[in-house]
Design an enzyme around this catalytic site. Structure first.
Site, short mmCIF file in Angstrom:
data_model
loop_
_atom_site.label_atom_id
_atom_site.label_comp_id
_atom_site.label_asym_id
_atom_site.label_seq_id
_atom_site.Cartn_x
_atom_site.Cartn_y
_atom_site.Cartn_z
N GLN A 59 4.14 80.89 -10.12
CA GLN A 59 4.93 80.07 -11.04
C GLN A 59 5.76 80.98 -11.93
O GLN A 59 5.30 82.02 -12.40
CB GLN A 59 4.04 79.19 -11.91
CG GLN A 59 4.84 78.27 -12.82
CD GLN A 59 3.96 77.44 -13.74
OE1 GLN A 59 2.78 77.32 -13.52
NE2 GLN A 59 4.55 76.87 -14.77
N ILE A 98 6.64 86.17 -13.81
CA ILE A 98 5.40 85.43 -13.60
C ILE A 98 5.02 84.71 -14.88
O ILE A 98 5.03 85.30 -15.97
CB ILE A 98 4.25 86.38 -13.20
CG1 ILE A 98 4.64 87.24 -12.00
CG2 ILE A 98 2.97 85.60 -12.92
CD1 ILE A 98 4.90 86.49 -10.75
N HIS A 99 4.67 83.42 -14.76
CA HIS A 99 4.17 82.67 -15.91
C HIS A 99 2.86 83.30 -16.40
O HIS A 99 2.03 83.74 -15.58
CB HIS A 99 3.93 81.22 -15.49
CG HIS A 99 3.65 80.29 -16.63
ND1 HIS A 99 2.44 80.24 -17.26
CD2 HIS A 99 4.45 79.38 -17.26
CE1 HIS A 99 2.48 79.33 -18.22
NE2 HIS A 99 3.69 78.80 -18.24
N PRO A 100 2.64 83.38 -17.71
CA PRO A 100 1.40 83.98 -18.24
C PRO A 100 0.12 83.40 -17.64
O PRO A 100 -0.87 84.11 -17.46
CB PRO A 100 1.49 83.71 -19.74
CG PRO A 100 2.96 83.64 -20.03
CD PRO A 100 3.57 82.99 -18.80
#
Length: 345
Positions: free
Chosen positions: A163, A227-229
């Site tokens: 994501q 990248i989403h955390p």
């Protein structure tokens, strides 16, 4: 004891809750009871399929149990885009040159493609946030242990979508700069459509010509390949396995798409088959390892202490019980992943 096994119909209520908790980031885990039921039914059929080689249509769903409580789920699609192309953006460099003006510019562009169609896809990954890193690792690696156990059913290359970056309102800067111009839908809406409907709308509405990255807003450019955390833990595990962020990004949020050669991944490279010996007291030298029963329909994998002596794997009765193994049978063993920044000897 942490254990990964194939999903069952009885797992549907907890899978539904996970679909809600996962938010919009896991499109292959839709917040829709009917769709989830279809996925579980499809998975049951895939695991029970007796053919040595798969057709590419198979979908395998697993759950992670912690002392009998289901706390995670993850899946494998044997062939991404089996019925329709699997779309992504390929990141490339285009050269614009003029001999008369003595100008030679290299421009970053994105081209919509379906290069990754047909590759194995790891998907549907969700683990309860309260779980420790070892749970995340076991859930992720269990899928690779299954691919090893049913190797003839799967291809040579593998991919995972990560994501991308979202703002505080769950909107994607990348999507707002490109997709919204053609769909007139916000990011959560299009993610929901992607999870529950045919993907042909991508080809019908998204631009097929190159996207010139320098023309995008800074926020969109900065989101490319990020990248989403919430996906940092899975990303860390996958990169330690040997996945790499190649030249592909997600067509919606611009998140990285990781790829690899299946047989070069750490788990498949380092695994070994051994005869099992169940022992109440393990010989000296026992260490934590990932162990699977190397089966299909009754597949199970756990992380537990064991030791290999003269090619015999000694395990405790508890480990043998969760894997449904007895002395004299075969088990597949893989060492723990190397820590970040280190490689296996």
């Amino acid at each position: 004891m942490l254990t990964v096994r194939p999903v069952r119909i009885s797992d549907l209520p907890v899978i539904e809750k996970m679909a809600v908790d996962s938010g919009i980031g896991v499109t292959s885990l839709p917040n829709n009871r009917e769709k989830l039921y279809e996925k579980i039914q499809s998975s049951l059929g895939a695991f029970e399929h007796e053919a040595i080689a798969g057709t590419g249509r198979e979908y395998y769903m697993f759950v992670l149990e912690d002392e009998g409580e289901v706390v995670g789920t993850a899946s494998i699609s044997a062939s991404a885009g089996f019925e329709e192309p699997f779309y992504s953006y390929r990141s490339e460099t285009m050269v614009h040159a003029s001999r008369a003006l003595q100008v030679n510019n290299r421009i970053h562009v994105l081209n919509m493609c379906h290069d990754l169609t047909g590759q194995i896809q790891l998907c549907g990954y969700f683990c309860a946030p309260k779980q420790q890193m070892r749970a995340y690792e076991l859930l992720s690696r269990a899928r690779l242990m299954y691919i090893s156990a049913a190797r003839a059913r799967f291809g040579r290359r593998i991919l995972v979508e990560m994501q991308g970056i979202l703002d505080d309102n769950d909107q994607s800067p990348f999507w707002d700069a490109i997709g919204r111009r053609f769909f007139n839908m916000d990011f959560p809406q299009v993610e929901q459509a992607f999870a529950q409907r045919s993907k042909t709308f991508i080809a019908e509405l998204m631009p097929t010509y190159p996207i010139y990255v320098p023309l995008l807003p800074d926020s969109a450019q900065n989101a490319i390949g990020q990248i989403h955390p919430d996906f940092e833990r899975p990303f860390d595990i996958l990169t330690r396995e040997g996945f790499e962020a190649d030249n592909y990004i997600d067509i919606f949020d611009g998140g990285a798409v990781l790829t690899a050669e299946v047989d070069q991944l750490f788990t498949l490279r380092e695994q070994r088959m051994h005869r099992v010996e169940v022992a109440p007291v393990l010989p000296e030298g026992a260490v934590e390892m990932v162990i699977s029963n190397h089966r299909s329909a009754e597949f199970a994998v756990t992380q537990a202490r064991g030791v290999v002596v003269d090619e015999v794997l000694f395990m405790t009765p508890d480990t043998a019980r969760v894997l449904a193994l007895t002395s004299g049978q075969q088990a597949c063993v893989a060492p723990l992943l190397p820590q970040a920044g280190r490689t296996a000897a």
